[in-house]
Design a protein around this motif. Structure first.
Motif, PDB file in Angstrom:
ATOM      1  N   THR A  96      -3.517  12.297   2.799  1.00 14.42           N
ATOM      2  CA  THR A  96      -2.722  13.528   2.785  1.00 14.42           C
ATOM      3  C   THR A  96      -1.339  13.242   2.235  1.00 14.42           C
ATOM      4  OG1 THR A  96      -3.917  14.379   4.719  1.00 14.42           O
ATOM      5  CG2 THR A  96      -1.793  15.409   4.185  1.00 14.42           C
ATOM      6  N   ALA A  97      -1.002  13.903   1.116  1.00 15.64           N
ATOM      7  CA  ALA A  97       0.323  13.770   0.493  1.00 15.64           C
ATOM      8  C   ALA A  97       0.731  12.294   0.394  1.00 15.64           C
ATOM      9  CB  ALA A  97       1.362  14.570   1.286  1.00 15.64           C
ATOM     10  N   HIS A  98      -0.156  11.508  -0.151  1.00 14.54           N
ATOM     11  CA  HIS A  98       0.097  10.069  -0.261  1.00 14.54           C
ATOM     12  C   HIS A  98       1.025   9.785  -1.443  1.00 14.54           C
ATOM     13  CE1 HIS A  98      -0.725   5.758  -0.107  1.00 14.54           C
ATOM     14  NE2 HIS A  98      -0.860   5.810  -1.425  1.00 14.54           N
ATOM     15  N   VAL A  99       2.139   9.107  -1.173  1.00 14.20           N
ATOM     16  CA  VAL A  99       3.082   8.719  -2.218  1.00 14.20           C
ATOM     17  C   VAL A  99       2.971   7.215  -2.406  1.00 14.20           C
ATOM     18  CG1 VAL A  99       5.496   8.661  -2.948  1.00 14.20           C
ATOM     19  CG2 VAL A  99       4.617  10.630  -1.663  1.00 14.20           C
ATOM     20  N   GLN A 100       2.426   6.820  -3.529  1.00  9.53           N
ATOM     21  CA  GLN A 100       2.140   5.406  -3.761  1.00  9.53           C
ATOM     22  C   GLN A 100       3.404   4.555  -3.745  1.00  9.53           C
ATOM     23  OE1 GLN A 100      -1.044   4.469  -4.086  1.00  9.53           O
ATOM     24  NE2 GLN A 100      -0.585   2.282  -4.247  1.00  9.53           N
ATOM     25  N   ALA A 101       4.488   5.060  -4.328  1.00  8.09           N
ATOM     26  CA  ALA A 101       5.722   4.283  -4.401  1.00  8.09           C
ATOM     27  C   ALA A 101       6.283   3.964  -3.024  1.00  8.09           C
ATOM     28  CB  ALA A 101       6.771   5.039  -5.225  1.00  8.09           C
ATOM     29  N   GLU A 102       6.001   4.826  -2.039  1.00  6.60           N
ATOM     30  CA  GLU A 102       6.550   4.638  -0.700  1.00  6.60           C
ATOM     31  C   GLU A 102       5.570   3.963   0.243  1.00  6.60           C
ATOM     32  OE1 GLU A 102       7.690   8.484   0.626  1.00  6.60           O
ATOM     33  OE2 GLU A 102       9.173   8.792  -0.974  1.00  6.60           O
ATOM     34  N   GLN A 103       4.290   4.266   0.100  1.00  3.31           N
ATOM     35  CA  GLN A 103       3.304   3.818   1.076  1.00  3.31           C
ATOM     36  C   GLN A 103       2.369   2.725   0.570  1.00  3.31           C
ATOM     37  OE1 GLN A 103       2.644   8.252   1.356  1.00  3.31           O
ATOM     38  NE2 GLN A 103       1.856   7.649   3.347  1.00  3.31           N
ATOM     39  N   GLY A 104       2.414   2.450  -0.733  1.00 15.01           N
ATOM     40  CA  GLY A 104       1.478   1.480  -1.266  1.00 15.01           C
ATOM     41  C   GLY A 104       0.049   1.950  -1.089  1.00 15.01           C
ATOM     42  N   ALA A 105      -0.870   1.002  -1.017  1.00  9.86           N
ATOM     43  CA  ALA A 105      -2.279   1.364  -0.876  1.00  9.86           C
ATOM     44  C   ALA A 105      -2.621   1.838   0.527  1.00  9.86           C
ATOM     45  CB  ALA A 105      -3.161   0.177  -1.248  1.00  9.86           C
ATOM     46  N   ALA A 106      -1.752   1.531   1.500  1.00  9.76           N
ATOM     47  CA  ALA A 106      -1.945   1.970   2.894  1.00  9.76           C
ATOM     48  C   ALA A 106      -3.289   1.517   3.466  1.00  9.76           C
ATOM     49  CB  ALA A 106      -1.807   3.497   3.003  1.00  9.76           C
ATOM     50  N   GLY A 107      -3.839   0.448   2.926  1.00 14.14           N
ATOM     51  CA  GLY A 107      -5.112  -0.067   3.438  1.00 14.14           C
ATOM     52  C   GLY A 107      -6.303   0.819   3.153  1.00 14.14           C
ATOM     53  N   ALA A 108      -6.132   1.762   2.199  1.00 11.66           N
ATOM     54  CA  ALA A 108      -7.181   2.761   1.968  1.00 11.66           C
ATOM     55  C   ALA A 108      -8.463   2.116   1.463  1.00 11.66           C
ATOM     56  CB  ALA A 108      -6.684   3.814   0.980  1.00 11.66           C
ATOM     57  N   ARG A 109      -8.342   1.198   0.509  1.00  9.56           N
ATOM     58  CA  ARG A 109      -9.552   0.614  -0.062  1.00  9.56           C
ATOM     59  C   ARG A 109     -10.311  -0.205   0.973  1.00  9.56           C
ATOM     60  NH1 ARG A 109      -8.995  -3.805  -4.522  1.00  9.56           N
ATOM     61  NH2 ARG A 109      -7.832  -2.217  -5.658  1.00  9.56           N
ATOM     62  N   ALA A 110      -9.585  -0.972   1.773  1.00 13.40           N
ATOM     63  CA  ALA A 110     -10.241  -1.775   2.804  1.00 13.40           C
ATOM     64  C   ALA A 110     -10.953  -0.886   3.817  1.00 13.40           C
ATOM     65  CB  ALA A 110      -9.219  -2.675   3.496  1.00 13.40           C
ATOM     66  N   GLU A 111     -10.318   0.208   4.201  1.00  6.19           N
ATOM     67  CA  GLU A 111     -10.949   1.121   5.165  1.00  6.19           C
ATOM     68  C   GLU A 111     -12.184   1.766   4.560  1.00  6.19           C
ATOM     69  OE1 GLU A 111      -9.803   4.891   8.086  1.00  6.19           O
ATOM     70  OE2 GLU A 111      -8.254   3.912   6.861  1.00  6.19           O
ATOM     71  N   LEU A 112     -12.078   2.144   3.275  1.00  6.91           N
ATOM     72  CA  LEU A 112     -13.231   2.727   2.598  1.00  6.91           C
ATOM     73  C   LEU A 112     -14.387   1.729   2.518  1.00  6.91           C
ATOM     74  CD1 LEU A 112     -14.618   4.891   0.848  1.00  6.91           C
ATOM     75  CD2 LEU A 112     -13.466   3.887  -1.125  1.00  6.91           C
ATOM     76  N   SER A 113     -14.070   0.467   2.179  1.00 12.13           N
ATOM     77  CA  SER A 113     -15.109  -0.559   2.099  1.00 12.13           C
ATOM     78  C   SER A 113     -15.808  -0.714   3.446  1.00 12.13           C
ATOM     79  CB  SER A 113     -14.509  -1.888   1.648  1.00 12.13           C
ATOM     80  OG  SER A 113     -13.991  -1.791   0.343  1.00 12.13           O
TER      81      SER A 113
END
Length: 571
Positions: free
Chosen positions: A198-215
Motif C-alpha cells: 500500500t502506497a509503497h515508496v521505494q526510495a524510503e522503504q526499500g524492498a521492505a522484505g516483499a520478495r522474501a515474503e512472497l517467496s
C-alpha cells in the motif's frame, strides 16, 4: 521483473558461469580491463565465496527464492570476477557444483536482462533504438504462464530461464492469475508475481522484505484466500503476441492485464527515462521495484529467444541500498550504564555517496547470535539515508578468529565508578555523560578532554577534576596556557550547578527526576517501600534506586561534594 542472474547457460552449469565467464559488475558497473587488482584471496576465502554463491543460486534457480538482494548478489559476483580476472589460475582450479534442471520446461525461454551501469550507458542504448519503451522493474518472482484455448495450462517458475518448477496448481489459487481468459487463445505470457503493498515508496522503504515474503508464500503447500489475494501479477511481455508494442498492450488490456499498459510508456530520450525512473522510485506504488526496464518495441519472435540477456531489453537499476562489506575488526563499547555494544570496523565501502567504515551491531546478544568475526562479510544499509545499519551476515570466514569479549556480568549501572583495570571504557563514558548536556553541561569538555586528563594522571576518580589548577591542566596533552585558563574556570563553575544536575552527573537511575527530593540525606534515608510509593516508580526502579544510594563509592562522592559546598549535599 526477472532477477539479473547469469542465464546464458543451463542451470546445471550456473556455477561454471561464475568461474569462467563472469562479467557481472561490482556495484552495478562493469569493471574495466585496466581496473586495479585486489589483494589475492586465500583458497579458503575463494572456496567460501563460491559456496555462498552456490547456495544463493540453488535457492534462486531451483526454488524460486532470493536469500539476498540483487545488489548484494551482484557485488559478490563482481568480487569473484575481479579475482578471476586477476588470478585466473587460482579461480579456475576450483570445481563448481552442479544441480539438476527444473522439472518443467518453459514454452518460451526467459531471457534475463543485462544491466546498464549509468545514465551514459542508457543514453548510448537509446541512440540506436527510436522505438524504446519503459516499464518498472517489479521486484518479485518471475513466472511463465501458458494458456491453451484460453485456459491456464501451465505456470513455470523462472528457474534457469529454460526450465523451472511447476507452479501451475499454486497459480490457479491466485486471483491475479486468470484461470480462463476472455477469449480462447493459445499464448505464453511472462511476468512477475509480486506482493501487494500500500502506497509503497521505494526510495524510503526499500524492498521492505516483499520478495522474501512472497517467496515464502509461494513455497507453501497451500495458500488460504487472504494470502492468495496478497499476490499480484505484472505481465511484462507476450513473446508470441502481436509484433507491435501498442497492439500488444491493447490486447493485454482486453485480456484483463491492465497494469501492463498502465506501466509501459514510450521514451524518446534519456530525460524521459530519468523522469519515469525517478517518479517510480520516489512515488507511491502497489509493489516494490528495483529499477526500470527498457524494451525495444520490435524484437524477434519468442521461438528464437535464448536463455541469455538480449540486446533488445535492458535494466537500469535503482541505486543500491545495501552494500557488501568486509569486517576488519570487532570492538566492544562499554557504555556508562554497563551496556556492551559491539562495533564492526569495516573495509571502507561507499553507499549512496557515503563512505562507511564502521557499523554498530546493536547489542551483545545480537552479536553472539550472528557470531561476527574479522574476515566475515556483512551487508549494511543506511537508515534514513544517514546512519549505517547492519542488515545481516552474508557469509562467515572459514577461519574463526578468537576475540576478547567483555563479560556482561562484570558491567552494570554501578560498575566502574573508578578507572580500575578493565574499567577504562565505562569510566570514560561516565565522565563524558557527566560533562554532557543531560548532566553538568560543561562547555567544551568532551571525551577527548577527559582522555587527556586521565593520560596525564590527573584523574583517578569521578570528581578528581574539581579544583584542578591551571598548571596541573597544562600537563595534559593538547592543553596549552589559554585553554588551561578557560578549562579551569569551566570546571570550577560546576560547583554551582543545581542539585538535580549533580544527581544526573553521578548516574542516578533514569526517569525519576521529577519525583526526587532536593537533598541528599533525604534520598539516602529512603527504603524500597518509600520509593515504590512515589509516582511512576515500580519495584524494579525502586530496587535500582536503593542500590544506587547505598553504594559505598556513590556515598563517598556525595561526601566530597558536600565538602566542596555543592548545594543539596550538605546537612
Amino acid at each position: 521483473m526477472p532477477l539479473l542472474r547469469p542465464s546464458r547457460w543451463r542451470y546445471p552449469a550456473c556455477l561454471l558461469v561464475l568461474l569462467l565467464v563472469l562479467s557481472a559488475p561490482l556495484l552495478l558497473a562493469a569493471p574495466a580491463a585496466s581496473a586495479p587488482c585486489p589483494a589475492p584471496p586465500s583458497s579458503g576465502v575463494l572456496a567460501t565465496l563460491l559456496a555462498r554463491l552456490a547456495e544463493w543460486d540453488d535457492a534462486y534457480y531451483r526454488r524460486g527464492e532470493s536469500p539476498v538482494s540483487d545488489a548484494i548478489y551482484d557485488q559478490a559476483r563482481g568480487r569473484l570476477e575481479a579475482w578471476r580476472r586477476c588470478f585466473p589460475d587460482r579461480v579456475s582450479a576450483l570445481t563448481p557444483p552442479s544441480y539438476p534442471p527444473g522439472e518443467s520446461v518453459h514454452p518460451v525461454v526467459q531471457t534475463g536482462l543485462a544491466k546498464l551501469a549509468d545514465a551514459d550507458a542508457v543514453a548510448r542504448w537509446l541512440e540506436r533504438r527510436p522505438d524504446a519503451w519503459i516499464q518498472p522493474k517489479v521486484d518479485g518472482v518471475a513466472v511463465t504462464l501458458a494458456y491453451r484455448d484460453g485456459r491456464l495450462a501451465a505456470a513455470v517458475s523462472r528457474g534457469d530461464g529454460e526450465t523451472g518448477q511447476d507452479w501451475t496448481e499454486r497459480a490457479r489459487r491466485l486471483p491475479a492469475v486468470p484461470n480462463r481468459l476472455p477469449e480462447p487463445l493459445d499464448g505464453v505470457l511472462q511476468g512477475e508475481l509480486y506482493l501487494r503493498l500500500t502506497a509503497h515508496v521505494q526510495a524510503e522503504q526499500g524492498a521492505a522484505g516483499a520478495r522474501a515474503e512472497l517467496s515464502g508464500l509461494m513455497a507453501r503447500g497451500g495458500l488460504d484466500d487472504a494470502e492468495a489475494a496478497r499476490i499480484g501479477l505484472f505481465v511484462w511481455d507476450w513473446p508470441d503476441g502481436p509484433a507491435e508494442m501498442m497492439e500488444r498492450l491493447t490486447r493485454l488490456t482486453a485480456l484483463g492485464f491492465v497494469d501492463t499498459a498502465r506501466f509501459t510508456h514510450p521514451v524518446a530520450d534519456l530525460a524521459a527515462v530519468t523522469r519515469w525512473r525517478r517518479d517510480w522510485f520516489q512515488g507511491p506504488l502497489s509493489f516494490a521495484t528495483d529499477g526500470v526496464v527498457l524494451r525495444q518495441a520490435s524484437r524477434p519472435p519468442g521461438r528464437v529467444w535464448e536463455a541469455e540477456p538480449p540486446d533488445w531489453a535492458v535494466a537500469w537499476k535503482h541505486p543500491p541500498r545495501e552494500a557488501l562489506a568486509g569486517v576488519r575488526g570487532v570492538a566492544f563499547r562499554i557504555g556508562r550504564t554497563g551496556r556492551i555494544t559491539p562495533l564492526l570496523h569495516l573495509h571502507p565501502v561507499v553507499l549512496e555517496g557515503r563512505t562507511i567504515r564502521r557499523v554498530s551491531v546493536g547489542s551483545l546478544s545480537r552479536w553472539q547470535a550472528l557470531d561476527i568475526r574479522p574476515g566475515d562479510q556483512v551487508t549494511i544499509a543506511l537508515a534514513g539515508l544517514t546512519i549505517p545499519r547492519l542488515e545481516g551476515v552474508a557469509w562467515h570466514a572459514a577461519q574463526r578468529r578468537p576475540l576478547a569479549v567483555p563479560s556482561p556480568a562484570r558491567y552494570h549501572a554501578l560498575s566502574c565508578l573508578r578507572p580500575t583495570p578493565g574499567c577504562e571504557k565505562q569510566f570514560l563514558e561516565r565522565l563524558a555523560w557527566l560533562s554532557g548536556p543531560e548532566a553538568l553541561d560543561l562547555e567544551g569538555v568532551g571525551p577527548g578532554t577527559w582522555e587527556a586528563l586521565i593520560e596525564a594522571g590527573l584523574i583517578e576518580g569521578m570528581l578528581d577534576w574539581v579544583g584542578l589548577d591551571r598548571r596541573a591542566l597544562q600537563r595534559a596533552r593538547g592543553i596549552g596556557d589559554i585553554r588551561a585558563g578557560s578549562l579551569r574556570m569551566t570546571l570550577a563553575g560546576a560547583r554551582d550547578a543545581p542539585f538535580a544536575r549533580w544527581l544526573q552527573a553521578l548516574g542516578v537511575p533514569p526517569g525519576i527526576r521529577a519525583a526526587l527530593p532536593s537533598d541528599w540525606h533525604t534520598l539516602v534515608s529512603h527504603d524500597h517501600d518509600d520509593w515504590v510509593a512515589m509516582p511512576g516508580i515500580g519495584p524494579g526502579r525502586a530496587a535500582g534506586l536503593v542500590a544506587f544510594f547505598a553504594h559505598p563509592e556513590v556515598r563517598r562522592l556525595a561526601e566530597r561534594l558536600a565538602g566542596l559546598g555543592v548545594v543539596g549535599f550538605g546537612r
